[in-house]
Scaffold this motif. Structure first.
Motif, mmCIF file in Angstrom:
data_model
loop_
_atom_site.group_PDB
_atom_site.id
_atom_site.type_symbol
_atom_site.label_atom_id
_atom_site.label_comp_id
_atom_site.label_asym_id
_atom_site.label_seq_id
_atom_site.Cartn_x
_atom_site.Cartn_y
_atom_site.Cartn_z
ATOM 1 N N CYS A 1 0.834 -1.205 0.000
ATOM 2 C CA CYS A 1 0.000 0.000 0.000
ATOM 3 C C CYS A 1 0.870 1.257 0.000
ATOM 4 N N LYS A 2 1.874 1.247 0.850
ATOM 5 C CA LYS A 2 2.770 2.399 0.933
ATOM 6 C C LYS A 2 3.475 2.642 -0.392
ATOM 7 N N GLU A 3 3.907 1.576 -1.045
ATOM 8 C CA GLU A 3 4.585 1.704 -2.331
ATOM 9 C C GLU A 3 3.649 2.298 -3.382
ATOM 10 N N GLU A 4 2.400 1.827 -3.410
ATOM 11 C CA GLU A 4 1.422 2.348 -4.368
ATOM 12 C C GLU A 4 1.177 3.838 -4.155
ATOM 13 N N ILE A 5 1.110 4.253 -2.923
ATOM 14 C CA ILE A 5 0.858 5.665 -2.605
ATOM 15 C C ILE A 5 2.076 6.527 -2.911
ATOM 16 N N MET A 6 3.245 6.094 -2.467
ATOM 17 C CA MET A 6 4.422 6.954 -2.554
ATOM 18 C C MET A 6 5.010 7.025 -3.966
ATOM 19 N N LYS A 7 4.798 6.014 -4.788
ATOM 20 C CA LYS A 7 5.277 6.101 -6.175
ATOM 21 C C LYS A 7 4.563 7.227 -6.912
ATOM 22 N N ALA A 8 3.243 7.277 -6.782
ATOM 23 C CA ALA A 8 2.482 8.363 -7.408
ATOM 24 C C ALA A 8 2.841 9.704 -6.781
ATOM 25 N N HIS A 9 3.004 9.699 -5.465
ATOM 26 C CA HIS A 9 3.380 10.922 -4.751
ATOM 27 C C HIS A 9 4.676 11.508 -5.308
ATOM 28 N N ASN A 10 5.670 10.655 -5.442
ATOM 29 C CA ASN A 10 6.981 11.133 -5.887
ATOM 30 C C ASN A 10 6.974 11.579 -7.346
ATOM 31 N N ARG A 11 6.129 10.974 -8.170
ATOM 32 C CA ARG A 11 6.011 11.424 -9.556
ATOM 33 C C ARG A 11 5.543 12.882 -9.613
ATOM 34 N N VAL A 12 4.508 13.182 -8.844
ATOM 35 C CA VAL A 12 3.967 14.539 -8.832
ATOM 36 C C VAL A 12 4.960 15.521 -8.218
ATOM 37 N N LYS A 13 5.631 15.089 -7.175
ATOM 38 C CA LYS A 13 6.613 15.970 -6.541
ATOM 39 C C LYS A 13 7.736 16.332 -7.510
ATOM 40 N N GLU A 14 8.191 15.355 -8.280
ATOM 41 C CA GLU A 14 9.257 15.614 -9.252
ATOM 42 C C GLU A 14 8.787 16.542 -10.369
ATOM 43 N N LEU A 15 7.520 16.394 -10.769
ATOM 44 C CA LEU A 15 6.979 17.216 -11.857
ATOM 45 C C LEU A 15 6.665 18.642 -11.429
ATOM 46 N N THR A 16 6.096 18.781 -10.248
ATOM 47 C CA THR A 16 5.532 20.077 -9.842
ATOM 48 C C THR A 16 6.108 20.651 -8.555
ATOM 49 N N GLY A 17 6.779 19.819 -7.772
ATOM 50 C CA GLY A 17 7.263 20.265 -6.469
ATOM 51 C C GLY A 17 6.189 20.199 -5.389
ATOM 52 N N GLU B 1 3.698 18.527 -2.706
ATOM 53 C CA GLU B 1 3.569 17.366 -1.817
ATOM 54 C C GLU B 1 2.076 17.088 -1.643
ATOM 55 N N MET B 2 1.551 16.114 -2.366
ATOM 56 C CA MET B 2 0.131 15.808 -2.261
ATOM 57 C C MET B 2 -0.216 15.268 -0.874
ATOM 58 N N ASN B 3 -1.455 15.512 -0.427
ATOM 59 C CA ASN B 3 -1.891 14.966 0.859
ATOM 60 C C ASN B 3 -3.345 14.489 0.850
ATOM 61 N N ALA C 1 -2.084 5.238 4.678
ATOM 62 C CA ALA C 1 -2.182 6.548 4.031
ATOM 63 C C ALA C 1 -1.934 7.666 5.043
ATOM 64 N N ARG C 2 -2.484 7.517 6.243
ATOM 65 C CA ARG C 2 -2.272 8.536 7.277
ATOM 66 C C ARG C 2 -0.796 8.628 7.647
ATOM 67 N N GLU C 3 -0.137 7.479 7.734
ATOM 68 C CA GLU C 3 1.290 7.481 8.053
ATOM 69 C C GLU C 3 2.104 8.164 6.962
ATOM 70 N N CYS C 4 1.567 8.172 5.739
ATOM 71 C CA CYS C 4 2.227 8.857 4.613
ATOM 72 C C CYS C 4 1.767 10.308 4.513
ATOM 73 N N ASN C 5 1.097 10.810 5.556
ATOM 74 C CA ASN C 5 0.611 12.193 5.639
ATOM 75 C C ASN C 5 -0.517 12.480 4.645
ATOM 76 N N ARG D 1 -8.646 19.984 9.304
ATOM 77 C CA ARG D 1 -7.307 19.473 9.586
ATOM 78 C C ARG D 1 -7.134 19.336 11.096
ATOM 79 N N GLY D 2 -6.469 18.302 11.504
ATOM 80 C CA GLY D 2 -6.112 18.196 12.908
ATOM 81 C C GLY D 2 -7.170 17.561 13.781
ATOM 82 N N ASN D 3 -7.816 18.370 14.634
ATOM 83 C CA ASN D 3 -8.659 17.847 15.712
ATOM 84 C C ASN D 3 -10.072 17.546 15.217
ATOM 85 N N TYR D 4 -10.254 16.373 14.608
ATOM 86 C CA TYR D 4 -11.552 16.004 14.043
ATOM 87 C C TYR D 4 -11.864 14.543 14.341
ATOM 88 N N VAL D 5 -13.108 14.197 14.092
ATOM 89 C CA VAL D 5 -13.547 12.803 14.159
ATOM 90 C C VAL D 5 -14.356 12.508 12.898
#
Length: 261
Positions: free
Chosen positions: A133-149, A151-153, A170-174, A247-251
Protein backbone atom coordinates in the motif's frame (compact mmCIF):
# COMPACT_ATOMS: atom_id res chain seq x y z
CA UNK A 1 -5.34 -5.85 57.88
CA UNK A 2 -8.11 -8.01 59.32
CA UNK A 3 -9.72 -10.70 57.08
CA UNK A 4 -13.03 -8.81 57.00
CA UNK A 5 -11.25 -5.60 55.98
CA UNK A 6 -9.46 -7.50 53.20
CA UNK A 7 -12.75 -8.88 51.88
CA UNK A 8 -14.34 -5.42 51.94
CA UNK A 9 -11.33 -3.91 50.11
CA UNK A 10 -11.40 -6.61 47.42
CA UNK A 11 -15.13 -6.16 47.00
CA UNK A 12 -14.74 -2.43 46.45
CA UNK A 13 -12.01 -3.04 43.88
CA UNK A 14 -14.16 -5.57 42.00
CA UNK A 15 -17.07 -3.11 41.92
CA UNK A 16 -14.84 -0.37 40.48
CA UNK A 17 -13.47 -2.72 37.82
CA UNK A 18 -16.99 -3.84 36.98
CA UNK A 19 -18.16 -0.25 36.50
CA UNK A 20 -15.27 0.51 34.14
CA UNK A 21 -15.85 -2.66 32.09
CA UNK A 22 -19.60 -2.05 31.93
CA UNK A 23 -19.02 1.55 30.78
CA UNK A 24 -16.76 0.37 27.97
CA UNK A 25 -19.31 -2.25 26.88
CA UNK A 26 -22.06 0.40 26.77
CA UNK A 27 -19.86 2.80 24.77
CA UNK A 28 -19.05 0.09 22.26
CA UNK A 29 -22.66 -1.02 22.04
CA UNK A 30 -23.73 2.54 21.23
CA UNK A 31 -21.04 2.92 18.61
CA UNK A 32 -19.42 5.84 20.47
CA UNK A 33 -16.05 7.03 19.23
CA UNK A 34 -13.34 6.22 21.74
CA UNK A 35 -10.42 6.23 19.35
CA UNK A 36 -8.99 9.54 18.06
CA UNK A 37 -8.57 10.74 14.48
CA UNK A 38 -11.15 8.94 12.40
CA UNK A 39 -11.21 5.52 14.09
CA UNK A 40 -14.74 4.48 15.01
CA UNK A 41 -16.19 1.61 16.99
CA UNK A 42 -19.01 -0.31 15.35
CA UNK A 43 -21.94 -1.90 17.19
CA UNK A 44 -20.02 -5.18 17.08
CA UNK A 45 -17.07 -3.64 18.89
CA UNK A 46 -14.76 -3.84 15.87
CA UNK A 47 -12.48 -0.92 15.06
CA UNK A 48 -13.06 0.78 11.71
CA UNK A 49 -10.72 3.34 10.24
CA UNK A 50 -12.90 5.38 7.89
CA UNK A 51 -12.12 7.73 5.01
CA UNK A 52 -13.83 11.11 4.65
CA UNK A 53 -17.05 10.76 2.63
CA UNK A 54 -18.36 14.27 3.32
CA UNK A 55 -17.88 17.11 5.78
CA UNK A 56 -20.17 18.44 8.50
CA UNK A 57 -20.42 22.18 7.92
CA UNK A 58 -23.01 24.93 8.17
CA UNK A 59 -21.45 26.62 5.14
CA UNK A 60 -23.14 25.91 1.83
CA UNK A 61 -20.08 24.39 0.17
CA UNK A 62 -19.52 21.28 -1.95
CA UNK A 63 -16.47 19.84 -3.72
CA UNK A 64 -16.24 18.45 -7.24
CA UNK A 65 -13.60 15.77 -7.77
CA UNK A 66 -12.32 14.01 -10.87
CA UNK A 67 -10.59 10.63 -10.94
CA UNK A 68 -7.96 10.45 -13.69
CA UNK A 69 -7.01 6.85 -14.37
CA UNK A 70 -7.71 6.46 -18.07
CA UNK A 71 -8.15 8.72 -21.09
CA UNK A 72 -7.14 12.32 -21.55
CA UNK A 73 -8.99 13.61 -24.60
CA UNK A 74 -11.21 15.96 -22.60
CA UNK A 75 -8.94 17.19 -19.81
CA UNK A 76 -8.30 20.54 -21.52
CA UNK A 77 -12.03 21.02 -22.16
CA UNK A 78 -12.77 20.32 -18.50
CA UNK A 79 -10.10 22.80 -17.40
CA UNK A 80 -11.53 25.43 -19.76
CA UNK A 81 -15.05 24.98 -18.35
CA UNK A 82 -13.75 25.20 -14.79
CA UNK A 83 -11.83 28.37 -15.65
CA UNK A 84 -14.90 29.92 -17.31
CA UNK A 85 -16.93 29.45 -14.13
CA UNK A 86 -14.05 30.23 -11.76
CA UNK A 87 -14.32 26.85 -10.06
CA UNK A 88 -11.48 24.95 -8.39
CA UNK A 89 -11.71 21.18 -8.01
CA UNK A 90 -9.61 18.16 -7.07
CA UNK A 91 -8.05 15.72 -9.55
CA UNK A 92 -7.10 12.28 -8.21
CA UNK A 93 -4.47 10.86 -10.57
CA UNK A 94 -2.85 7.45 -10.90
CA UNK A 95 0.90 7.14 -11.37
CA UNK A 96 0.35 5.64 -14.81
CA UNK A 97 -1.78 8.62 -15.84
CA UNK A 98 0.80 11.03 -14.45
CA UNK A 99 3.53 9.29 -16.42
CA UNK A 100 1.54 9.43 -19.68
CA UNK A 101 0.32 13.02 -19.37
CA UNK A 102 2.88 15.07 -17.43
CA UNK A 103 1.99 18.32 -19.18
CA UNK A 104 -1.64 17.97 -18.13
CA UNK A 105 -0.57 17.40 -14.54
CA UNK A 106 1.37 20.65 -14.72
CA UNK A 107 -1.62 22.41 -16.32
CA UNK A 108 -3.95 21.22 -13.56
CA UNK A 109 -1.54 22.50 -10.92
CA UNK A 110 -0.98 25.80 -12.74
CA UNK A 111 -4.74 26.37 -12.83
CA UNK A 112 -4.87 26.16 -9.05
CA UNK A 113 -6.67 22.84 -8.68
CA UNK A 114 -5.87 20.23 -6.04
CA UNK A 115 -3.58 17.40 -7.11
CA UNK A 116 -4.71 14.18 -5.45
CA UNK A 117 -3.20 10.70 -5.27
CA UNK A 118 -5.15 7.78 -6.81
CA UNK A 119 -2.34 5.20 -6.35
CA UNK A 120 0.33 4.09 -8.79
CA UNK A 121 -1.43 1.23 -10.59
CA UNK A 122 -5.13 1.41 -9.61
CA UNK A 123 -5.09 -1.92 -7.78
CA UNK A 124 -7.64 -3.27 -5.32
CA UNK A 125 -5.65 -2.04 -2.37
CA UNK A 126 -7.57 -3.77 0.40
CA UNK A 127 -5.87 -6.95 -0.85
CA UNK A 128 -2.36 -5.52 -0.48
CA UNK A 129 0.06 -5.63 2.44
CA UNK A 130 0.95 -2.49 4.33
CA UNK A 131 4.25 -2.19 2.48
CA UNK A 132 2.55 -2.68 -0.88
CA UNK A 133 0.00 0.00 0.00
CA UNK A 134 2.77 2.40 0.93
CA UNK A 135 4.59 1.70 -2.33
CA UNK A 136 1.42 2.35 -4.37
CA UNK A 137 0.86 5.66 -2.60
CA UNK A 138 4.42 6.95 -2.55
CA UNK A 139 5.28 6.10 -6.17
CA UNK A 140 2.48 8.36 -7.41
CA UNK A 141 3.38 10.92 -4.75
CA UNK A 142 6.98 11.13 -5.89
CA UNK A 143 6.01 11.42 -9.56
CA UNK A 144 3.97 14.54 -8.83
CA UNK A 145 6.61 15.97 -6.54
CA UNK A 146 9.26 15.61 -9.25
CA UNK A 147 6.98 17.22 -11.86
CA UNK A 148 5.53 20.08 -9.84
CA UNK A 149 7.26 20.26 -6.47
CA UNK A 150 3.87 19.69 -4.81
CA UNK A 151 3.57 17.37 -1.82
CA UNK A 152 0.13 15.81 -2.26
CA UNK A 153 -1.89 14.97 0.86
CA UNK A 154 -5.27 13.82 -0.49
CA UNK A 155 -5.67 10.14 -1.38
CA UNK A 156 -8.59 8.32 -3.01
CA UNK A 157 -8.48 4.50 -3.04
CA UNK A 158 -9.05 2.89 -6.45
CA UNK A 159 -12.61 1.55 -6.81
CA UNK A 160 -13.40 3.16 -3.45
CA UNK A 161 -12.00 -0.04 -1.92
CA UNK A 162 -10.26 0.24 1.46
CA UNK A 163 -9.64 -1.36 4.81
CA UNK A 164 -8.03 -0.30 8.10
CA UNK A 165 -4.56 -1.15 6.79
CA UNK A 166 -4.90 1.13 3.78
CA UNK A 167 -6.41 4.12 5.61
CA UNK A 168 -3.86 3.82 8.40
CA UNK A 169 -0.97 3.52 5.96
CA UNK A 170 -2.18 6.55 4.03
CA UNK A 171 -2.27 8.54 7.28
CA UNK A 172 1.29 7.48 8.05
CA UNK A 173 2.23 8.86 4.61
CA UNK A 174 0.61 12.19 5.64
CA UNK A 175 -2.53 11.65 3.56
CA UNK A 176 -6.21 12.22 4.20
CA UNK A 177 -8.20 9.38 2.62
CA UNK A 178 -11.12 10.77 0.63
CA UNK A 179 -14.24 9.02 -0.66
CA UNK A 180 -17.48 10.67 -1.84
CA UNK A 181 -21.14 10.83 -0.89
CA UNK A 182 -22.52 11.89 -4.30
CA UNK A 183 -21.68 9.66 -7.28
CA UNK A 184 -22.25 10.91 -10.83
CA UNK A 185 -21.84 7.38 -12.25
CA UNK A 186 -20.55 9.18 -15.34
CA UNK A 187 -18.35 6.20 -16.26
CA UNK A 188 -21.47 4.16 -17.02
CA UNK A 189 -22.25 6.44 -19.99
CA UNK A 190 -25.94 6.87 -19.15
CA UNK A 191 -25.90 10.32 -20.78
CA UNK A 192 -25.70 14.01 -19.90
CA UNK A 193 -29.13 14.30 -18.26
CA UNK A 194 -28.43 11.37 -15.97
CA UNK A 195 -25.13 12.86 -14.79
CA UNK A 196 -26.71 16.25 -14.15
CA UNK A 197 -29.57 14.73 -12.17
CA UNK A 198 -27.30 12.56 -10.04
CA UNK A 199 -25.09 15.54 -9.18
CA UNK A 200 -27.71 18.23 -8.60
CA UNK A 201 -30.96 16.42 -7.65
CA UNK A 202 -29.65 13.89 -5.18
CA UNK A 203 -31.01 13.12 -1.72
CA UNK A 204 -27.45 12.86 -0.41
CA UNK A 205 -26.42 16.26 -1.74
CA UNK A 206 -25.93 18.83 1.00
CA UNK A 207 -23.47 21.09 2.75
CA UNK A 208 -20.05 19.44 2.72
CA UNK A 209 -20.80 16.92 -0.04
CA UNK A 210 -17.99 15.49 -2.15
CA UNK A 211 -19.03 14.69 -5.73
CA UNK A 212 -17.30 12.00 -7.80
CA UNK A 213 -16.71 12.43 -11.54
CA UNK A 214 -14.13 11.13 -14.05
CA UNK A 215 -12.15 13.18 -16.54
CA UNK A 216 -12.17 10.28 -19.03
CA UNK A 217 -15.93 9.61 -19.03
CA UNK A 218 -17.71 10.13 -22.35
CA UNK A 219 -20.44 12.58 -21.30
CA UNK A 220 -18.72 14.38 -18.42
CA UNK A 221 -17.47 17.43 -20.41
CA UNK A 222 -20.96 18.03 -21.82
CA UNK A 223 -22.59 17.65 -18.41
CA UNK A 224 -20.05 19.60 -16.38
CA UNK A 225 -21.19 23.12 -17.17
CA UNK A 226 -24.82 22.26 -16.41
CA UNK A 227 -23.77 20.60 -13.14
CA UNK A 228 -21.79 23.68 -12.08
CA UNK A 229 -24.64 26.06 -12.88
CA UNK A 230 -27.17 23.76 -11.21
CA UNK A 231 -25.17 23.65 -7.99
CA UNK A 232 -24.58 27.40 -8.01
CA UNK A 233 -28.29 28.02 -8.63
CA UNK A 234 -28.95 26.11 -5.40
CA UNK A 235 -26.59 28.46 -3.58
CA UNK A 236 -23.61 26.15 -3.29
CA UNK A 237 -20.06 27.42 -3.43
CA UNK A 238 -17.80 24.96 -5.24
CA UNK A 239 -14.43 24.49 -3.54
CA UNK A 240 -11.55 22.00 -3.83
CA UNK A 241 -11.47 19.27 -1.21
CA UNK A 242 -8.42 20.86 0.42
CA UNK A 243 -10.64 23.86 1.29
CA UNK A 244 -13.52 21.72 2.54
CA UNK A 245 -12.04 19.21 4.99
CA UNK A 246 -10.91 19.88 8.55
CA UNK A 247 -7.31 19.47 9.59
CA UNK A 248 -6.11 18.20 12.91
CA UNK A 249 -8.66 17.85 15.71
CA UNK A 250 -11.55 16.00 14.04
CA UNK A 251 -13.55 12.80 14.16
CA UNK A 252 -15.39 10.80 11.50
CA UNK A 253 -18.77 9.34 12.39
CA UNK A 254 -20.09 5.95 11.29
CA UNK A 255 -21.47 7.45 8.04
CA UNK A 256 -18.08 8.82 7.00
CA UNK A 257 -18.97 12.43 7.82
CA UNK A 258 -16.00 14.40 9.11
CA UNK A 259 -16.72 16.64 12.11
CA UNK A 260 -14.71 18.94 14.34
CA UNK A 261 -14.27 17.59 17.87
Amino acid sequence: MEPNDQIQSNGTLFVKIGIVVLSMIVMIGLGIKIFPNAITVSNTGSRRDLPIYCVDTEEKKVALSFDAAWGNEDTKTILDILKKHNVKVTFFMTGEWIEKYPEDVKAIAAAGHDLGNHSENHKQMSQLTKEECKEEIMKAHNRVKELTGIEMNLFRPPYGDYNNTLVGTARECNYYTIQWDVDSLDWKDYGVDDIVKRCTVNKKLGNGSIILMHNGAKYTPKALEVVIMGLKDQGYELVPISKLIYRGNYVIDHTGRQRMK
